[in-house]
Design a protein around this motif. Structure first.
Motif, PDB file in Angstrom:
ATOM      1  N   THR A 251      44.648 102.443  96.335  1.00  0.00           N
ATOM      2  CA  THR A 251      45.563 101.869  96.819  1.00  0.00           C
ATOM      3  C   THR A 251      45.377 100.134  95.763  1.00  0.00           C
ATOM      4  OG1 THR A 251      47.546 102.936  98.581  1.00  0.00           O
ATOM      5  CG2 THR A 251      48.065 100.755  97.202  1.00  0.00           C
ATOM      6  N   GLU A 252      44.189  99.778  96.486  1.00  0.00           N
ATOM      7  CA  GLU A 252      43.845  98.760  96.199  1.00  0.00           C
ATOM      8  C   GLU A 252      43.466  98.811  94.937  1.00  0.00           C
ATOM      9  OE1 GLU A 252      41.565  96.549  98.357  1.00  0.00           O
ATOM     10  OE2 GLU A 252      41.716  94.552  97.352  1.00  0.00           O
ATOM     11  N   GLN A 253      42.953  99.671  94.759  1.00  0.00           N
ATOM     12  CA  GLN A 253      42.520 100.327  93.471  1.00  0.00           C
ATOM     13  C   GLN A 253      42.816 100.625  92.114  1.00  0.00           C
ATOM     14  OE1 GLN A 253      39.134 103.545  93.548  1.00  0.00           O
ATOM     15  NE2 GLN A 253      38.102 103.031  95.170  1.00  0.00           N
ATOM     16  N   ILE A 254      44.091 101.572  92.620  1.00  0.00           N
ATOM     17  CA  ILE A 254      45.113 101.619  91.418  1.00  0.00           C
ATOM     18  C   ILE A 254      45.641 100.757  91.118  1.00  0.00           C
ATOM     19  CG2 ILE A 254      46.890 103.230  90.474  1.00  0.00           C
ATOM     20  CD1 ILE A 254      46.229 105.293  93.050  1.00  0.00           C
ATOM     21  N   SER A 255      46.262  99.700  91.958  1.00  0.00           N
ATOM     22  CA  SER A 255      47.106  98.330  92.060  1.00  0.00           C
ATOM     23  C   SER A 255      46.495  97.417  90.715  1.00  0.00           C
ATOM     24  CB  SER A 255      47.192  97.566  93.010  1.00  0.00           C
ATOM     25  OG  SER A 255      47.824  98.552  94.164  1.00  0.00           O
ATOM     26  N   VAL A 256      44.822  97.052  90.507  1.00  0.00           N
ATOM     27  CA  VAL A 256      44.427  96.129  90.171  1.00  0.00           C
ATOM     28  C   VAL A 256      44.157  97.317  88.445  1.00  0.00           C
ATOM     29  CG1 VAL A 256      41.953  95.296  90.073  1.00  0.00           C
ATOM     30  CG2 VAL A 256      42.728  95.303  92.131  1.00  0.00           C
ATOM     31  N   ILE A 257      43.569  98.512  88.451  1.00  0.00           N
ATOM     32  CA  ILE A 257      42.754  98.970  87.394  1.00  0.00           C
ATOM     33  C   ILE A 257      44.659  99.739  86.951  1.00  0.00           C
ATOM     34  CG2 ILE A 257      41.232 101.075  86.317  1.00  0.00           C
ATOM     35  CD1 ILE A 257      40.017 100.965  89.336  1.00  0.00           C
ATOM     36  N   GLU A 258      45.315  99.953  87.327  1.00  0.00           N
ATOM     37  CA  GLU A 258      45.808 100.430  85.670  1.00  0.00           C
ATOM     38  C   GLU A 258      47.243  99.570  85.693  1.00  0.00           C
ATOM     39  OE1 GLU A 258      46.022 103.909  84.904  1.00  0.00           O
ATOM     40  OE2 GLU A 258      44.289 104.136  86.315  1.00  0.00           O
ATOM     41  N   LYS A 259      46.841  99.693  84.152  1.00  0.00           N
ATOM     42  CA  LYS A 259      48.340  98.783  83.787  1.00  0.00           C
ATOM     43  C   LYS A 259      49.674  98.867  83.691  1.00  0.00           C
ATOM     44  CE  LYS A 259      45.605  96.227  80.312  1.00  0.00           C
ATOM     45  NZ  LYS A 259      44.219  96.805  80.637  1.00  0.00           N
ATOM     46  N   LYS A 260      49.616 100.797  83.701  1.00  0.00           N
ATOM     47  CA  LYS A 260      50.843 101.480  83.402  1.00  0.00           C
ATOM     48  C   LYS A 260      52.029 100.860  84.761  1.00  0.00           C
ATOM     49  CE  LYS A 260      53.409 105.162  81.862  1.00  0.00           C
ATOM     50  NZ  LYS A 260      53.316 105.926  81.726  1.00  0.00           N
ATOM     51  N   ARG A 261      52.336 100.432  84.922  1.00  0.00           N
ATOM     52  CA  ARG A 261      52.973 100.253  87.022  1.00  0.00           C
ATOM     53  C   ARG A 261      53.329 102.009  87.702  1.00  0.00           C
ATOM     54  NH1 ARG A 261      49.262  97.864  87.999  1.00  0.00           N
ATOM     55  NH2 ARG A 261      49.820  95.980  90.336  1.00  0.00           N
ATOM     56  N   GLU A 262      53.674 102.340  86.518  1.00  0.00           N
ATOM     57  CA  GLU A 262      54.656 103.862  87.435  1.00  0.00           C
ATOM     58  C   GLU A 262      52.799 104.902  86.838  1.00  0.00           C
ATOM     59  OE1 GLU A 262      58.216 106.709  87.365  1.00  0.00           O
ATOM     60  OE2 GLU A 262      56.826 106.778  85.538  1.00  0.00           O
ATOM     61  N   ILE A 263      52.737 105.161  88.192  1.00  0.00           N
ATOM     62  CA  ILE A 263      51.988 106.589  88.426  1.00  0.00           C
ATOM     63  C   ILE A 263      51.895 108.359  88.126  1.00  0.00           C
ATOM     64  CG2 ILE A 263      49.234 106.515  89.167  1.00  0.00           C
ATOM     65  CD1 ILE A 263      49.693 103.736  88.388  1.00  0.00           C
ATOM     66  N   ASP A 264      51.028 108.449  87.856  1.00  0.00           N
ATOM     67  CA  ASP A 264      51.729 110.034  88.065  1.00  0.00           C
ATOM     68  C   ASP A 264      50.625 110.900  88.506  1.00  0.00           C
ATOM     69  OD1 ASP A 264      49.564 110.108  85.573  1.00  0.00           O
ATOM     70  OD2 ASP A 264      50.777 110.472  84.015  1.00  0.00           O
ATOM     71  N   ALA A 265      50.794 111.993  88.653  1.00  0.00           N
ATOM     72  CA  ALA A 265      50.249 112.811  89.201  1.00  0.00           C
ATOM     73  C   ALA A 265      48.538 113.204  88.603  1.00  0.00           C
ATOM     74  CB  ALA A 265      50.510 114.072  89.881  1.00  0.00           C
TER      75      ALA A 265
END
Ligand SMILES: Nc1ncnc2c1ncn2[C@@H]1O[C@H](COP(=O)(O)OP(=O)(O)OP(=O)(O)O)[C@@H](O)[C@H]1O
Ligand SMILES: [Mg+2]
Length: 423
Positions: A251-265
């Motif tokens: 969760t931390e990695q995704i929170s920091v790395i992904e620009k788009k805030r809606e995350i798909d599969a």
């Protein structure tokens, strides 16, 4: 007597409910297995009994000794957490039991050990399986009699410490290997506290995820990430070898790395390493992937059938090698006695699992290697039949409610619809 008084005093202290404990210690989750563990902790807190906490790495064991200490009559005295795996073997006795000045090179002063400092309180022995054997002897003595001696001294001292220990290793194996004393194990394990792996409390995964996303949004001053329905399903059905710690890290990695805030599969999949049972390549359907190249979700039963199917196929191949392709069956002369023994054992093992699972694909396929291909088809047929049967009875059980049936089967509704359509 002494213990009776402690219990009586202790009972008054069990005022916190399971929910209050969760709030106070910031424990997320509502699964019955988690609630049960918290309830055991709060009840045992009132006694002086030793507790052994077991559970896979990252399941959240560390908070439990604190719950026990804080809910006990000892809460105004010391609580000391000791990581037995992090202290060098040469100094652990001195750390725990203290030493006399000059008892070894570098012992310039007399030093109190944790058992002396924590008198009247609680010591948490984390990674207790790492304790060296001589320290185990000292620990057993202090548990049984309250007596110990500092390193380099002969004077017997007394202490009154409550022990809570934790481990993520299989203690039975350690004992079998002679690395952990059986008497100490039973003394520590007076009350066993088992913390379930995350995959056995799937309902808590979205709750934990939401808490972590909001914590990391605060920490990194960003809007919290959200999951699409498919992404959440993937998260819920992942194996989570590293349990809550792994979920938190992901969760931390995704929170920091992904620009788009809606995350798909598809995005989530890139953060989940292939250490999960559900990503073993042999376990996928020939097509291998569903939408967006993401593997189809499989229920545990489906996975087991597929593992068995692969095992059976491997065994047939092995037979071909051991007996030679021209061999006429089991009774013909084998190439090597050792090979035959291994094959027979493998055969028996597979058969045991099939019997336990009440499937009988082995019936036809054992003998004639020449018919392998036809036999493979038969096994596949049997497995597919079994799958269809499970799907049908589950849908019937839920009176045609496919959403509920899919949930019980551990697959998505989409997968369920596809499977029904394929029938
Ligand atoms: N129920 C929970 N709610 C919120 N956070 C949790 C929960 N359980 C565990 N955590 C978090 O997960 C992480 C791992 O937990 P913890 O350190 O207690 O694991 P552990 O069981 O001691 O693992 P190990 O055996 O590897 O030491 C910690 O950051 C902890 O705060
Ligand atoms: Mg730990």
């Amino acid at each position: 007597m002494h213990l009776g008084n402690t219990i009586r005093r202790g009972y008054k202290l069990i005022s916190m409910t399971v929910q209050e404990i969760k709030n106070r210690f910031r424990i997320i989750g509502n699964s019955p297995l988690l609630d049960r563990a918290i309830d055991v902790a709060r009840q045992v807190a009132a006694t002086d009994l030793s507790v052994l906490i077991t559970g896979e790495s990252g399941t959240g064991k560390e908070v439990f000794p604190q719950i026990i200490h804080q809910s006990s009559a000892r809460k105004h005295n010391h609580y000391i957490a000791v990581n037995c795996g992090a202290i060098p073997e040469g100094t652990i006795d001195s750390e725990l039991f203290g030493h006399e000045k000059g008892s070894f090179t570098g012992a310039h002063d007399t030093r109190k050990g944790y058992f002396e400092v924590a008198d009247g309180g609680t010591i948490f022995l984390d990674e207790v399986g790492e304790l060296p054997l001589p320290t185990q002897v000292r620990l057993l003595r202090v548990l049984e009699t309250g007596e110990y001696i500092r390193v380099g001294s002969s004077k017997v001292l007394k202490t009154n410490v409550r022990i809570v220990a934790a481990t993520n290793v299989n203690m039975l194996l350690l004992m079998e290997k002679g690395r952990f004393r059986e008497d100490l194990y039973y003394r520590l394990n007076t009350v066993p506290l088992i913390i379930p792996p995350l995959r056995e409390r799937k309902e808590d995964i979205p709750l934990l995820f939401r808490r972590f996303t909001s914590d990391f949004a605060d920490k990194y001053h960003m809007p919290p990430i959200k999951l699409t329905h498919d992404a959440e399903e993937m998260l819920v059905n992942y194996y989570w070898k590293g349990n809550i710690r792994q979920l938190k890290n992901v969760t931390e990695q995704i929170s920091v790395i992904e620009k788009k805030r809606e995350i798909d599969a598809k995005t989530i999949a890139t953060y989940l390493p292939d250490n999960s049972i559900s990503t073993l390549p042999a376990l996928f359907r020939p097509s291998g992937a569903g939408e967006n190249g993401i593997p189809n979700e499989l229920s545990e039963k489906e996975l087991l059938y597929k593992i068995l199917f692969e095992l059976r196929k491997d065994m047939i191949d092995l037979k071909s090698i051991v007996y030679g392709f021209l061999d006429k069956g089991e009774n013909a002369g084998p190439v090597s006695g050792g090979g035959t023994r291994i094959l027979n054992k493998l055969d028996t093992d597979i058969h045991k699992v099939e019997t336990a699972m009440q499937i009988h694909p082995a019936k036809h396929i054992d003998v004639q290697i020449q018919e392998n291909h036809a036999k493979d088809a038969e096994i596949g047929q049997t497995l597919d039949d079994k799958e269809r049967e499970i799907i049908r009875t589950t849908v019937e059980k839920h009176h045609g409610n496919k959403k509920a049936a899919a949930k019980e089967l551990g697959i998505s509704e989409r997968t369920l619809f596809r499977k029904i359509k394929d029938e």
